[in-house]
Design an enzyme around this catalytic site. Structure first.
Site, PDB file in Angstrom:
ATOM      1  N   ASP A 248    -132.385 -47.995 -10.248  1.00  0.00           N
ATOM      2  CA  ASP A 248    -132.056 -47.632  -8.406  1.00  0.00           C
ATOM      3  C   ASP A 248    -131.327 -48.595  -8.200  1.00  0.00           C
ATOM      4  OD1 ASP A 248    -133.502 -45.218  -8.975  1.00  0.00           O
ATOM      5  OD2 ASP A 248    -131.467 -44.303  -8.065  1.00  0.00           O
TER       6      ASP A 248
HETATM    7  O1  MRU Z   1    -132.803 -39.456  -6.592  1.00  0.00           O
HETATM    8  P1  MRU Z   1    -132.074 -39.268  -8.048  1.00  0.00           P
HETATM    9  O2  MRU Z   1    -131.969 -37.967  -8.639  1.00  0.00           O
HETATM   10  O3  MRU Z   1    -130.597 -40.012  -7.681  1.00  0.00           O
HETATM   11  O4  MRU Z   1    -132.370 -40.473  -8.756  1.00  0.00           O
HETATM   12  C1  MRU Z   1    -132.150 -40.759  -9.749  1.00  0.00           C
HETATM   13  C2  MRU Z   1    -133.122 -41.947 -11.272  1.00  0.00           C
HETATM   14  O5  MRU Z   1    -134.365 -42.465  -9.895  1.00  0.00           O
HETATM   15  C3  MRU Z   1    -132.408 -42.586 -12.073  1.00  0.00           C
HETATM   16  O6  MRU Z   1    -134.076 -42.667 -13.352  1.00  0.00           O
HETATM   17  C4  MRU Z   1    -132.427 -43.307 -11.906  1.00  0.00           C
HETATM   18  O7  MRU Z   1    -130.747 -43.496 -10.596  1.00  0.00           O
HETATM   19  C5  MRU Z   1    -131.123 -44.508 -12.620  1.00  0.00           C
HETATM   20  S1  MRU Z   1    -129.616 -42.842 -13.765  1.00  0.00           S
HETATM   21  C6  MRU Z   1    -129.021 -43.911 -14.763  1.00  0.00           C
END
Ligand code: MRU
Length: 353
Positions: A248
């Site tokens: 993220d």
């Molecule tokens: O809370 P989320 O579902 O948005 O978290 C998503 C993640 O942590 C993913 O691993 C990250 O965004 C990478 S997506 C290519």
């Protein structure tokens, strides 16, 4: 079989696959404006760092296409900036929307300074810039897939087929298509080098069991679901070759924020002598922060831990702690950070690679 597509954009019409309804139903919902996008992101109808930025930016393109050009470029850019500032507040940890907003504001400044561009042309240029994100993300993900698969195959040259472990959802549902960490797994599978991918359930929101498992079954990629609490046992039992996750936000020193549970997988990988990779586009790297300490971590509702759907599964009255993300220190990212520009050791990242 066609790969899954979670974001559909055509001629100013934006639709997203409502991920709250997966895996039971594949329902697309329209996004008419930035308010719809903000709400869809906040409610997790769309999630995953790249997808959040793409849907946010495309919702602005939808609005701008319908908007009669304002009288001045300054007025246009003020409006664009206001809407981007609003979109950035939808979720705090993923950096992609922030960086996309910054890039768009820089474009606005260049267009305002350029006296040969009128306000209608400036509006068209901004729309084109926003719309290009969809195709750019798919191209980046394919490059991540190729770089990652070839690095992993090179480091496991003596093995015929590989056993991978992944966490959360980083596939077509989290990006414009193909995926980051899941894109690398997809590339290994295409190269007939994947024996099995073990995907973690990813408590408490279950992105692994609901979304990644859905993608893997849909695309007939050999996969096994494990609960998060089984990760160490699975690493040992199945002799996992590499763990690969998304991001993220990656700090300048390589510390990486990703879905809660990523850090413990990196610790476990280290103690089992398993390579640990992060796969992410450059648009997930925040060179403005030196390390992971400055990454804001989203706190999620306690009901995600205490309930399954509408059924309470935890004792009423118990206190909860529900961070959505954790930070994996750079030194645990032993395989490297796989980007569209190549695979880097965490301490080799630089803005203009
Ligand atoms: O809370 P989320 O579902 O948005 O978290 C998503 C993640 O942590 C993913 O691993 C990250 O965004 C990478 S997506 C290519």
């Amino acid at each position: 079989m066609a790969t899954l597509q979670a974001i559909k954009y055509n001629d100013g019409q934006l639709e997203i696959l409502d991920q709250l309804l997966l895996p039971e139903s594949c329902t697309f919902i329209p996004i008419w404006n930035v308010e719809d996008a903000w709400a869809a992101i906040r409610e997790m109808k769309v999630r995953g760092a790249p997808a959040i930025a793409i849907v946010g930016c495309l919702s602005l393109a939808v609005e701008l296409r319908k908007l009669a050009a304002p009288e001045t470029k300054e007025e246009l850019c003020r409006l664009v900036q206001e809407k981007l500032d609003y979109l950035v507040t939808s979720r705090p940890t993923a950096v992609n929307m922030h960086l996309a907003a910054e890039a768009c504001v820089k474009l606005c400044t260049r267009l305002t300074d350029n006296t040969s561009v009128n306000v209608a042309e400036a509006k068209d240029d901004i729309v084109k810039h926003l719309e290009a994100m969809l195709a750019n993300d798919i191209a980046d993900n394919r490059a991540i897939g190729e770089h990652g698969a070839s690095d992993i195959m090179k480091k496991n040259a003596t093995k015929d087929k590989l056993r991978m472990m992944t966490h959360c959802n980083t596939g077509s549902l989290a990006t414009a298509g193909f995926g980051t960490a899941l894109g690398v797994i997809r590339s290994l599978h295409t190269a007939s080098k994947l024996d099995q991918v073990y995907c973690t359930e990813t408590r408490p929101y279950n992105q692994g069991s609901r979304l990644t498992a859905f993608e893997l079954v849909y695309e007939k990629i050999p996969a096994t679901l494990v609960c998060d609490s089984m990760a160490a046992a699975a690493m040992k039992q199945f002799k996992i070759d590499a763990v690969i996750v998304g991001a993220d936000r990656v700090a300048a020193n390589g510390d990486t924020a990703n879905k809660i549970g990523t850090y413990q997988l990196a610790v476990l990988a280290k103690s089992h002598d398993i390579l640990f990779y992060v796969a992410a586009p450059f648009s997930s790297i925040d060179f403005q922060i030196p390390n992971g300490h400055s990454i804001p971590i989203e706190e999620r509702p306690h009901s995600e831990m205490t309930h399954t759907g509408s059924i309470r599964t935890a004792a009423a009255g118990i206190n909860c702690w529900n961070p959505g993300f954790d930070v994996t220190p750079a030194e645990l990212i032993t395989g490297g950070i796989i980007t569209e520009k190549g695979v880097f050791k965490p301490d080799q990242l630089a803005p203009h690679q």
